[in-house]
Design an enzyme around this catalytic site. Structure first.
Site, PDB file in Angstrom:
ATOM      1  CG  ASP A 180      -2.204   0.770   0.985  1.00  0.00           C
ATOM      2  OD1 ASP A 180      -2.204   1.664   0.107  1.00  0.00           O
ATOM      3  OD2 ASP A 180      -3.196   0.523   1.682  1.00  0.00           O
ATOM      4  CD1 TRP A 181       0.501   5.686  -3.520  1.00  0.00           C
ATOM      5  CD2 TRP A 181       0.124   3.501  -3.574  1.00  0.00           C
ATOM      6  NE1 TRP A 181       0.475   5.299  -4.845  1.00  0.00           N
ATOM      7  CE2 TRP A 181       0.241   3.968  -4.902  1.00  0.00           C
ATOM      8  CE3 TRP A 181      -0.097   2.143  -3.371  1.00  0.00           C
ATOM      9  CZ2 TRP A 181       0.148   3.115  -6.014  1.00  0.00           C
ATOM     10  CZ3 TRP A 181      -0.199   1.294  -4.478  1.00  0.00           C
ATOM     11  CH2 TRP A 181      -0.081   1.788  -5.775  1.00  0.00           C
TER      12      TRP A 181
END
Length: 822
Positions: free
Chosen positions: A226-227
């Site tokens: 995920d970012w």
């Protein structure tokens, strides 16, 4: 590398630094290419309810789909596959290789802020719908990305919290949707979550990522972070993570090169990650002979797309209660539409699920188009606690006169970096910029289209000044409050002042970024996220909203309209303040005075229909006072038309609930989202949602999982076990008869109640039939053998449930029609 690796020759052409460079994104949503091996850059886009593109705010106009719970409420794999295909077309138009979806975490607690973009509280329903969605995308050569692996069921302190659960709950519940999708549709990528799982970061999970996903399941896709989720170099590389997002900065780069050179990370591990990246690239047409994007595509506002989105939204709407008030007859007389959600219908949730649609149809607009002058519209009570960005239709670009605002970006020396028009009143800074130097100051300017007294101000971290016709009227310095950089995008700090504005007045907002010293995260670290929060990045918005009337005045006007109409339709719901990424709810109660509004209207009206414009459970203390309740979720850009179709019976709202609705705050098998000492215990074990309600772990819900009335009544004339399917699970045949007066769709649900006292009831299959009034149909439900397993923690392997138990044939667990002994 093994000699059977089809990408071995390409890997030999890459030195270590080049391989490592490929394993971190180039920008927020793109990957590096490498011309020497025929690798093109790849583009990713968020996509649960639309393919937004490469910009977090603004960007291209794209189709806004109904949210995930609406689509899931159709209980229809073909619908999910159709949606995947439509999203692939949206991706192709924008030259996007991978859509970051579906989100298949479960509705463990109804307080979860991100439930609206997740399918359901049941692992089988979620996994089967996800599989169909993935097939729809990947059949057209666009990659899907299951997210978020794993135990990521709440948002509070999501970057730091530790989800603690048994191996049995992990295997039987939270990994099961991923397992089903991997087995049935082979998604080409998966996203690792922000949280820790049993003390180990999801991006470093040797057990989940390497042993289970890539080992036991034999999955050959790419695992991305995920970012900003990746915290380490060697532990993440060794823990199965293949790609760090976003770029160009991150914890790998030179650190991972040093880890390989020191022997901490074998270069074969890096090669395996690059192999998976190249395999993804080949699948999506970015390796070797590059894909040719279609020259033409369906526009997001094309008649074909409008019709699809309208149908999809109506099909997932759920009739919870109906005392004969619905559908509204063609000659039903006058209708009073009441409520803020009626005139400002919320069509999408907040966060990475947001897109920039070409239009959004409110319920007021949809009903007005359908019944004309028979409709009276009355605004409702205030439903928001925080200011929101100005309605762009109320603003005009001072240079072009278009609806929207003019935006200018400046660097630290005051040099103009870029300027242009945006049809919103918001701009993101420091997230997806492509300027040659960092942005230091932003100006937002617009002329007011109508005179009035407004709340004027701003949203976003920074030092703000607001001027009207060249005279400063307000100023404030706003700072970040939380520990999640997502809050700067989704819950930015704000201020407002009450100001009288003349028509045509020029409003200018200026914000200078405030860069502070990074403060320690809740775990005591000063990490990448700490620096992001301190950077001043985030959404910057102009706030300009008419001053709201007092609740008593609004309710009085609504009562008067309801008293003189033949039927009152009250629209209530939530907003992106509650249904959003990065934040959880604290209550299921409707915000503001909406409950009081419904009760007052119900007392005055001849008939009252309540439309719930929310994707997740809300409390309904007025349910016994009204004649019908319909949950319409977040219905997408065609929302108002779809709701009108449902209320008027143009198309049946035949949806079934995908989450149980508790009767009161706290009355749920799992409730808390706030970790204690950064740990969140999954105390409900395998008794998630309806499973826990059925076992008596909480008071009975107001509305059960699987409930939905549609517009017909049904008899279940006969049910029997008619043999076994291919995997040895029972096959159930059920004869259903439509005893209503309309064509209708019935969803036959089959649950297993094991004989063992410590085993929860669970959905094992479902099937649907469309039947004319008075007719019957035989529905065959193929049960899923995976639900006859239990994880033996002592042996560390799957075991089969004991003999006996019974199958429940039901219209939801609140309406069981047959019990079949096994």
């Amino acid at each position: 590398m093994p000699t059977d690796n089809p990408y071995a020759a390409l890997l030999e052409k890459l030195d270590l630094r080049t391989k490592v460079r490929l394993l971190t994104g180039e920008t927020a949503f793109t990957l590096w290419g490498e011309e020497g091996i025929g690798l093109a850059p790849m583009a990713f886009s968020d996509g649960p309810t639309g393919v937004r593109g490469l910009k977090f705010t603004g960007g291209e106009k794209v189709a806004l789909f109904p949210n995930a719970t609406v689509l899931a409420s159709a209980w229809n794999e073909e619908t999910a596959r159709e949606v995947g295909g439509m999203l692939a077309e949206e991706a192709e138009r924008q030259q996007i290789h991978v859509v970051l979806g579906p989100t298949i975490n479960l509705h463990r607690t109804p307080l979860g802020g991100r439930l609206f973009e997740q399918y359901s509280e049941d692992p089988l329903l979620t996994g089967k719908l996800a599989s169909a969605y993935v097939k729809g995308l990947q059949d057209k050569g666009v990659g899907a990305c299951l997210k978020h692996l794993v135990a990521n069921e709440s948002e509070t302190l999501r970057n730091y919290m530790d989800s603690r659960l048994s191996e049995r709950a992990l295997r039987e519940v939270y990994l099961l949707p991923f397992e089903i999708a991997v087995e049935e549709s082979n998604p080409w990528s998966i996203m690792a979550a922000y949280n820790d799982v049993n003390g180990v970061a999801a991006t470093e999970q040797q057990h989940v990522n390497n042993e289970v996903l890539k080992g036991e399941w034999g999955w050959d896709g790419l695992l991305m972070s995920d970012w900003f989720a990746t915290k380490t170099s060697a532990p993440a590389a060794l823990g199965g993570l293949d790609l760090v997002m976003p770029g160009p900065d991150g914890p790998w780069g030179e650190a991972l090169v040093r880890d390989v050179e020191s022997g901490t990370v074998p270069e074969t591990v890096v090669d395996e990650h690059v192999t998976r990246l190249l395999r993804l690239a080949e699948r999506v047409g970015a390796l070797g002979e590059h894909r040719q994007w279609p020259a033409t595509s369906t526009a997001p506002d094309a008649p074909e797309r409008r019709a699809q989105l309208r149908r999809l939204a109506t099909d997932g709407m759920v009739v919870l209660a109906n005392n004969g008030a619905l559908p509204l007859a063609a000659d039903a007389g006058t209708v009073a539409l009441v409520g803020r959600h009626g005139v400002e219908t919320v069509c999408m949730g907040g966060g990475s699920a947001q897109v920039n649609p070409p239009y959004q149809v409110s319920i007021a607009e949809g009903l007005r188009e359908a019944i004309g002058d028979r409709l009276t519209v009355v605004d409702g009570v205030e439903v928001r606690e925080r200011p929101v960005a100005a309605d762009p239709q109320w603003l005009r670009d001072p240079e072009t006169g278009e609806p929207g605002v003019q935006v200018r970006h400046y660097d630290a020396d005051g040099e103009l970096l870029g300027e242009g028009h945006t049809d919103g009143a918001s701009v993101s800074v420091g997230w997806d910029d492509d300027f040659p130097r960092p942005v230091e100051k932003v100006t937002i300017a617009a002329r007011v289209a109508e005179a009035g007294r407004v709340q004027l101000g701003a949203l976003g971290v920074g030092a703000w000044t607001i001027a009207v016709d060249g005279e400063q009227v307000a100023s404030s310095t706003l700072v970040a409050e939380g520990y999640d950089p997502g809050e700067s995008m989704l819950k930015p700090p704000s201020f407002t002042e009450e100001v009288e504005l003349a028509e045509g007045a020029l409003v200018e907002a200026t914000v200078t970024l405030v860069r502070s010293e990074p403060r320690p995260a809740p775990n005591g670290e000063v990490n990448q996220l700490s620096h992001l929060i301190a950077s001043g990045m985030g959404v910057k918005s102009l706030v300009a909203r008419p001053v709201a009337a007092r609740a008593e005045e609004t309710i009085a006007a609504a009562v008067e309209a309801a008293r003189t109409a033949d039927v009152a339709v009250v629209v209530v719901g939530l907003t992106e303040e509650q249904e959003t990424e990065a934040l959880d709810k604290h209550t299921l109660a409707l915000p503001g005075e909406q409950d009081a509004l419904v009760a007052a209207v119900a007392e005055a009206a001849r008939r009252t229909v309540v439309v719930v414009n929310a994707a997740t459970p809300v409390l309904m203390p007025w349910a016994h006072l009204v004649d019908a309740v319909v949950v319409v979720g977040l219905p997408g850009q065609e929302g108002g038309h779809a709701v009108a179709d449902a209320l008027l019976g143009v198309r049946e709202p035949a949806g079934r609930l995908v989450t149980s609705y508790p009767a009161a705050d706290g009355d749920a098998p799992a409730w808390d989202v706030e970790p204690t000492d950064l740990a969140l215990e999954y105390t409900d074990g395998t008794f998630i949602g309806y499973r826990g309600f059925a076992a008596g772990h909480a008071k009975a819900p107001a509305w059960w999982f699987g409930h939905g009335l549609g517009y017909a009544t049904w008899d279940y004339d006969a049910a029997q076990v008619s043999g076994k399917g291919a995997e040895g699970a029972p096959r159930v045949e059920v004869t259903v008869r439509n005893t209503g007066e309309r064509d209708s769709r019935e969803v036959v649900q089959v649950y297993l109640q094991p004989a063992e006292a410590d085993e929860p009831v669970r959905l094992v299959g479902w099937a649907a039939a469309e039947v004319a009034p008075g007719d019957s149909a035989t529905v065959t439900v193929e049960c899923d053998a995976r639900l006859w397993r239990r994880w033996d923690e002592q042996a560390g392997k799957w075991a089969t449930l004991g003999e006996g138990g019974e199958l429940l044939v039901a219209r939801g667990l609140g309406d069981v029609r047959h019990r079949l002994a096994l």
